[in-house]
Design an enzyme around this catalytic site. Structure first.
Site, PDB file in Angstrom:
ATOM      1  N   ASP A 288     -23.730  27.691  21.137  1.00 19.19           N
ATOM      2  CA  ASP A 288     -23.658  29.055  20.607  1.00 19.19           C
ATOM      3  C   ASP A 288     -24.320  29.947  21.653  1.00 19.19           C
ATOM      4  O   ASP A 288     -24.309  29.615  22.828  1.00 19.19           O
ATOM      5  CB  ASP A 288     -24.343  29.139  19.236  1.00 19.19           C
ATOM      6  CG  ASP A 288     -23.756  30.235  18.348  1.00 19.19           C
ATOM      7  OD1 ASP A 288     -23.634  31.374  18.829  1.00 19.19           O
ATOM      8  OD2 ASP A 288     -23.428  29.968  17.179  1.00 19.19           O
ATOM      9  N   HIS A 322     -21.772  30.821  23.736  1.00 18.64           N
ATOM     10  CA  HIS A 322     -20.988  31.977  23.290  1.00 18.64           C
ATOM     11  C   HIS A 322     -21.382  33.230  24.048  1.00 18.64           C
ATOM     12  O   HIS A 322     -20.584  34.151  24.185  1.00 18.64           O
ATOM     13  CB  HIS A 322     -21.171  32.191  21.786  1.00 18.64           C
ATOM     14  CG  HIS A 322     -20.533  31.119  20.965  1.00 18.64           C
ATOM     15  ND1 HIS A 322     -20.601  31.086  19.584  1.00 18.64           N
ATOM     16  CD2 HIS A 322     -19.805  30.029  21.313  1.00 18.64           C
ATOM     17  CE1 HIS A 322     -19.949  30.022  19.131  1.00 18.64           C
ATOM     18  NE2 HIS A 322     -19.462  29.368  20.160  1.00 18.64           N
TER      19      HIS A 322
END
Length: 538
Positions: A288, A322
């Site tokens: 993430d 991300h």
């Protein structure tokens, strides 16, 4: 003392601001306590939870010192830190945490911007002073036992093996997605935990039915002062990896932070509501956001009112994530006085990522970013999106206004300079709020190769200078509903023939200082709704 003097602008208050960037290291006595002296066995099978507790207790009673973990595979439950203690892993040490959920008691903790009940973190500490985790060893959170996994992120054979290992499969109709959960109670626990949180239930026992869902962050340090993480690898966390919350004087350096790329909520480092922080010479490869600044979520974050401030991030490398460097989306207490420099992002989804949404509130301001090097960025190299919807990419907004209130997030005074990006889907993306545009962003010295150029909606006082862009599709720059934008020193052509497109009936004060505008590949186009006199040629 580890001291960093930020290149702040001169003016009133410079001395106070410079001093605020100083970060103090912990003061820990030079005495060692080896876990093998307390009966620890590094065979990967023996449970050493009680050994760690005894060693830490003896160290604390002696006034502090260093817990030494030699080479071996050391199985343990959660380790609860105490003040003036350093956990030191020698070369070859692998500490692996138990896969048994009931080894992790329920505690009051913090996650995703809210004060919540979670399972205790594998490495946990609250209201401590002078703590450190050092050495060249590895801390493994056994996150595969906790995390849900989406089928879309697995190969067919990986998915088959995962399902055959046990657990249950959820079929999500809305997303047409299958999700594997480690147990039925993990699948069902989310609804239970959300209901109890909305009811403001604080009794820990009420959350027992949701225990399997309440996976912890791997390292959780709350309200601590003088923290040092120096040297180890932190990997495979159940949720976020490193999470200092409401802490002061935090130094993180020379660490490697790893999570599988598919790990749900597999953030690398979340600095939340912290002051005086340095992150340097570290590597992130996670599932993430990699390096993220936060400060609480929505009304609870605004009420707490603890900003993240006086933060320095330098000489770090991010692979998968991300976002490479991220602010948000939980930034309701504010983020300010941040300096980022000399970082490299390779294969990251988004490079520099700023995200928020209506309802957050909070102010993000005085952010300086310089000397960033990027390669093969999957989506946007630089992104400002204020319509965040818990998605991996950058959400597009609309031109519909809403009333300004304490729930309206504010992003302003952000300076980005000397950036090189060798490959991205888009060079720069801005999706500001119509009622509160992105304000005072300066991007100078940007050399970028990307499929699409610059798309900015709802920004004011925007300056783009010394841009060198190689774009394969569309126009070079598209400004929509922007006010007070300035473009100067732009090299490159729009494949569609246009240097600049201006749209939106509220656009105003667009200054273009390009002498060769209107030449081939550098035309300027104005939407029919744009008022006359909006473009100023100089």
């Amino acid at each position: 003392m580890n001291t960093y003097y930020s290149p702040l602008r001169t003016g009133e208050g410079i001395q106070a601001n410079t001093k605020a960037y100083e970060v103090a290291l912990p003061d820990i006595p030079a005495r060692d306590f080896r876990i093998t002296d307390y009966g620890a066995k590094g065979d990967g099978v023996t449970d050493n939870t009680e050994v760690f507790r005894l060693a830490i207790a003896a160290c604390a009673e002696a006034g502090g010192g260093r817990i030494v973990i030699p080479a071996g595979v050391w199985l343990t439950g959660p380790i609860v830190l105490r003040s003036r203690i350093e956990l030191h892993t020698e070369t070859g040490a692998l500490v692996t945490f138990s896969r048994q959920f009931d080894h992790y008691p329920l505690i009051a903790s913090s996650f995703e911007g809210w004060q919540v009940v979670r399972c205790q973190s594998p490495i946990d500490g609250e209201s401590l002073e002078d703590i450190a985790i050092t050495g060249e060893g590895i801390w493994d959170g056994s996150g595969e036992a906790w995390r849900p996994v989406k089928r879309s992120k697995m190969t067919a054979s990986q998915w088959s093996r995962l399902v055959a290992s046990g657990g249950v499969v959820e079929r999500s109709g809305g997303e047409n997605e299958e999700i594997w959960w480690p147990s039925a109670s993990a699948l069902e626990g989310g609804a239970i935990a959300n209901r109890l949180h909305m009811e403001q239930e604080r009794e820990l026992s009420a959350y027992e039915g949701a225990r399997d869902f309440l996976r912890p962050n791997m390292v959780s340090l709350r309200r601590c002062k003088r923290v040092l993480l120096d040297g180890p690898t932190f990997q495979n966390s159940p949720a976020w990896n490193l999470h200092p919350w409401a802490s002061e004087h935090v130094t993180i350096r020379n660490v490697s932070v790893r999570n599988p790329w598919f790990s749900q909520n597999g953030d690398g480092l979340d600095i939340e509501s912290c002051r005086h922080v340095v992150v340097e010479h570290s590597v992130f490869d996670v599932g993430d956001d990699a390096i993220c600044l936060k400060s609480g979520k929505d009304a609870e974050g605004r009420e707490l009112g603890l900003p993240s401030e006086y933060i320095t991030i330098r000489d770090c490398t991010v692979y998968h994530g991300h976002g490479g460097f991220v602010i948000g989306s939980e930034m309701s207490g504010g983020v300010r006085h941040v300096r980022v420099s000399d970082c490299t992002f390779i294969g990251t989804d988004i490079g520099l990522r700023f995200k928020s949404a209506r309802g957050r509130g909070g102010v993000v301001e005085d952010i300086e970013i310089q000397r960033i090097y990027m390669k093969d960025i999957i989506m946007e190299a630089i992104s400002f999106s204020f319509f965040y919807a818990n998605m991996e990419g950058s959400a597009r907004g609309s031109d519909l206004y809403q009333d300004i209130s304490e729930e309206t997030p504010v992003f302003r005074d952000i300076r980005i300079s000397d950036v090189i990006c060798a490959g991205a889907e888009m060079a720069l993306f801005v999706s500001g709020l119509p009622e509160m545009p992105l304000d005072g962003v300066v991007i100078e010295g940007y050399d970028v190769t990307a499929r699409n150029g610059i798309q900015c909606a709802h920004a004011k006082h925007l300056r783009i200078a010394n841009l060198r862009a190689r774009i394969s599709e569309g126009s070079l720059i598209h400004l929509h509903q922007c006010k007070g934008a300035e473009i100067e020193g732009v090299q490159g052509k729009g494949p569609d023939g246009r240097l600049l497109i201006v749209t939106g009936h509220e656009s105003a004060g667009i200054v273009c200082r390009e002498d060769d505008a209107d030449e081939e590949g550098r035309q300027i186009s104005m939407g029919p709704e744009v008022r006359s006199g909006v473009l100023i040629r100089r």
